[in-house]
Design a protein around this motif. Structure first.
Motif, short mmCIF file in Angstrom:
data_model
loop_
_atom_site.label_atom_id
_atom_site.label_comp_id
_atom_site.label_asym_id
_atom_site.label_seq_id
_atom_site.Cartn_x
_atom_site.Cartn_y
_atom_site.Cartn_z
N PRO A 114 -4.95 -15.31 78.31
CA PRO A 114 -3.55 -14.88 78.36
C PRO A 114 -3.04 -14.69 79.79
CG PRO A 114 -4.73 -13.66 76.67
CD PRO A 114 -5.76 -14.43 77.45
N ALA A 115 -3.86 -14.09 80.65
CA ALA A 115 -3.44 -13.90 82.04
C ALA A 115 -3.29 -15.24 82.75
CB ALA A 115 -4.46 -13.03 82.78
N ALA A 116 -4.20 -16.18 82.44
CA ALA A 116 -4.12 -17.51 83.06
C ALA A 116 -2.85 -18.23 82.62
CB ALA A 116 -5.35 -18.33 82.68
N LEU A 117 -2.47 -18.10 81.35
CA LEU A 117 -1.25 -18.74 80.85
C LEU A 117 -0.01 -18.16 81.54
CD1 LEU A 117 -1.98 -18.94 77.02
CD2 LEU A 117 -1.88 -20.84 78.62
N ILE A 118 0.04 -16.84 81.67
CA ILE A 118 1.19 -16.22 82.32
C ILE A 118 1.24 -16.61 83.79
CG2 ILE A 118 2.23 -14.03 82.98
CD1 ILE A 118 2.56 -14.66 80.05
N MET A 119 0.08 -16.69 84.42
CA MET A 119 0.03 -17.11 85.82
C MET A 119 0.65 -18.50 85.99
SD MET A 119 -2.04 -19.47 87.60
CE MET A 119 -2.79 -19.71 89.17
N GLY A 120 0.24 -19.45 85.13
CA GLY A 120 0.81 -20.79 85.19
C GLY A 120 2.29 -20.81 84.90
N LEU A 121 2.70 -19.97 83.96
CA LEU A 121 4.12 -19.85 83.61
C LEU A 121 4.95 -19.40 84.80
CD1 LEU A 121 6.03 -19.71 80.97
CD2 LEU A 121 5.58 -17.27 81.06
N ILE A 122 4.47 -18.40 85.52
CA ILE A 122 5.20 -17.87 86.67
C ILE A 122 5.31 -18.92 87.77
CG2 ILE A 122 5.13 -16.14 88.53
CD1 ILE A 122 3.67 -14.30 86.47
N ILE A 180 8.23 -14.64 80.95
CA ILE A 180 7.08 -13.90 80.42
C ILE A 180 7.40 -13.32 79.05
CG2 ILE A 180 5.56 -11.91 80.78
CD1 ILE A 180 5.86 -12.34 83.78
N LYS A 181 8.57 -12.74 78.92
CA LYS A 181 8.96 -12.14 77.63
C LYS A 181 9.07 -13.19 76.54
CE LYS A 181 11.29 -8.15 79.68
NZ LYS A 181 12.58 -7.55 80.09
N SER A 182 9.46 -14.43 76.92
CA SER A 182 9.60 -15.49 75.91
C SER A 182 8.25 -15.91 75.32
CB SER A 182 10.28 -16.72 76.53
OG SER A 182 9.42 -17.38 77.45
N MET A 183 7.15 -15.64 76.03
CA MET A 183 5.82 -16.00 75.52
C MET A 183 5.36 -15.06 74.41
SD MET A 183 4.67 -18.70 77.11
CE MET A 183 2.88 -18.69 77.09
N LYS A 184 5.97 -13.87 74.36
CA LYS A 184 5.66 -12.90 73.30
C LYS A 184 4.17 -12.56 73.22
CE LYS A 184 9.67 -14.09 70.44
NZ LYS A 184 10.31 -14.96 71.42
N LEU A 185 3.55 -12.44 74.40
CA LEU A 185 2.16 -12.00 74.48
C LEU A 185 2.15 -10.49 74.72
CD1 LEU A 185 0.63 -14.83 76.69
CD2 LEU A 185 0.36 -14.52 74.23
N GLN A 186 1.55 -9.75 73.84
CA GLN A 186 1.63 -8.30 73.88
C GLN A 186 1.03 -7.73 75.17
OE1 GLN A 186 -0.25 -6.38 70.58
NE2 GLN A 186 0.75 -4.42 70.92
#
Length: 464
Positions: free
Chosen positions: A286-294, A318-324
């Motif tokens: 999850p952190a890796a996905l958000i990192m790539g997203l940013i 980040i909010k659009s990914m809906k990862l808690q």
């Protein structure tokens, strides 16, 4: 159409500028016989010409902006432009389909068909008669096979190519064997200049979605974390840019194979450079996905000087990914070596500092937080702060994995005089030597203790 209007505005403005110059010159001509010397007359004429051209250029820019606003914001083209704007923040097919429904189908009353021609598979279809009909799909597949040339093409009533957009019933984007059809009865009203931008953003979206999907697939199917880590590194700069007055060095060490830390350096012009470093909450995929997203969000934004808008865009993504419980702290800044300033938003990063020369050596100036964490809470009143820079200043960004390293007595490195002395004494060195000194300190300080977090640093030095 928009390009033609802009070109005509430039031509008209230049013609008006020449006419203005000739009129003023004509009325001043008698002055030449009344004692004004040839040299001064030539200078005066040149000044008048320059002044006329400036007025003409200002007028042309004003007209061009008005034409662009009227074309993209007040006509049917606004639907395509809004779709492009939304597409820039799509990171998955689900995001893409949602934007298609909200903008192209509901607002623009278009029918949409998205086909993977390589696999002969319909990825998305509107629910109307045209796109739901199997004959439509068969005809399109026959007319536009997987070998069809990439680009934008206009289609007519019989679902074949038409040479003029004025006779088009719709158009489709072809990119790497993916065909995205948009059927619209008023296609002729769209400004033609918008199509190339739409194709560019569509290609970017496909690459972006494929990269993130690849991260997920690697983690969920093969569990090959080494491959996942290598894929994640593609988001980070392979080589830091070289600018006239800035020297840079970075260090990146994930605690495990994948990391939520990220950094980048993006030159904007000859004097301005965007510098960013951040840390996503948590570990693993999850952190890796958000990192790539940013990283992708920052990369695709056109106006990289608008730091506040970038922060809001990252927050929305980040909010659009809906990862808690996923959020990021980050420090994003513009270093201007002409004005010798650093303008920044510090979203709860604890360690960004400027090490600057003082009469008794070097002193550390922190760049305090002026924004909350990004991606989980409502952001209100995001603003930038600014600090002066001087020659030989060292700008250091570091994730908390640096200052929170503990020794055997459970004392954090950031709380020690040793850490402060290393930052100031190494300021006379190159950025790479500076990074090497801090890394050496980290591993000497922890001794036999284990690291508990990712370690990331970006060090920039202002040189003459």
């Amino acid at each position: 159409m928009l390009k033609t209007k802009k070109r005509n505005a430039v031509i008209m403005s230049n013609v008006l500028a020449v006419i203005l110059f000739l009129l003023v010159s004509y009325f001043m001509l008698p002055q030449r016989t009344n004692g004004i010397g040839m040299f001064y007359f030539v200078i005066l004429e040149f000044t008048l010409l320059l002044f006329s051209l400036i007025i003409g250029n200002t007028f042309a820019n004003s007209l061009s902006k008005r034409f662009e606003y009227n074309t993209l914001k007040k006509t049917e083209t606004v639907y395509v432009q809004d779709f492009i704007d939304a597409l820039r923040f799509c990171y998955s097919l689900d995001d893409f389909y949602e934007v298609v429904k909200n903008i192209l189908e509901r607002r623009a009353d278009c029918s949409v068909l998205y086909i993977d021609s390589e696999k002969d598979y319909v990825l998305y279809s509107s629910t109307d008669i045209l796109t739901s009909d199997k004959n439509t799909v068969n005809t399109l597949n026959m007319n536009f096979p997987k070998t069809w040339e990439d680009g934008i093409h206009f289609i007519g009533d019989k679902l074949g190519i038409v040479s003029s957009y004025k006779a088009a019933r719709g158009f489709f984007l072809c990119a790497n064997k993916h065909h995205f059809f948009i059927f619209c009865r008023y296609t002729r009203l769209f400004d033609t200049g918008v199509y190339s931008v739409l194709l560019e953003e569509f290609v970017r979206f496909r690459k972006r979605a494929a990269t993130i999907a690849n991260l997920s697939e690697i983690a969920s199917l093969s569990k090959d974390w080494e491959q996942l880590a290598e894929t994640q590194k593609l988001f980070l700069p392979h080589k830091l840019p070289e600018t006239n007055r800035l020297k840079m060095a970075a260090y990146y060490r994930p605690l495990v194979n994948v990391s939520g830390d990220y950094y980048t350096a993006l030159p904007i012009d000859n004097h301005k450079t965007l510098l960013m470093l951040g840390d996503v909450s948590g570990k693993g995929l999850p952190a890796a996905l958000i990192m790539g997203l940013i990283m992708n969000t920052v990369k695709i934004i056109d106006d990289k000087e608008d730091l506040v808008s970038i922060v809001y865009a990252v927050d929305k993504a980040i909010k659009s990914m809906k990862l808690q419980d996923k959020y990021t702290v980050l420090f994003i800044s513009i270093v201007d070596t002409q004005k010798m300033t650093i303008r920044y938003v510090n979203a709860s990063m604890s360690d960004p500092v400027i090490i600057t020369r003082a009469p008794d050596g070097y002193t550390v100036k922190p760049m305090a937080s002026n924004c909350g964490v990004v991606g989980i809470i409502d952001l209100d009143g995001v603003h930038t702060d600014e600090m002066r820079l001087f020659r030989d200043d060292v700008i250091m960004f570091a994730s908390d994995g640096v200052s929170e390293v503990m020794n055997e007595d459970n004392v954090e490195l950031g709380d020690t005089e040793l850490y402060h002395n290393t930052m100031t004494k190494s300021a006379v060195k190159t950025p790479q030597e500076y990074v090497d000194d801090v890394v050496r300190l980290i591993f000497d300080y922890k001794g036999e203790c284990k690291l508990h977090d990712d370690i990331t640093m970006l060090v920039t030095k202002v040189v003459s």
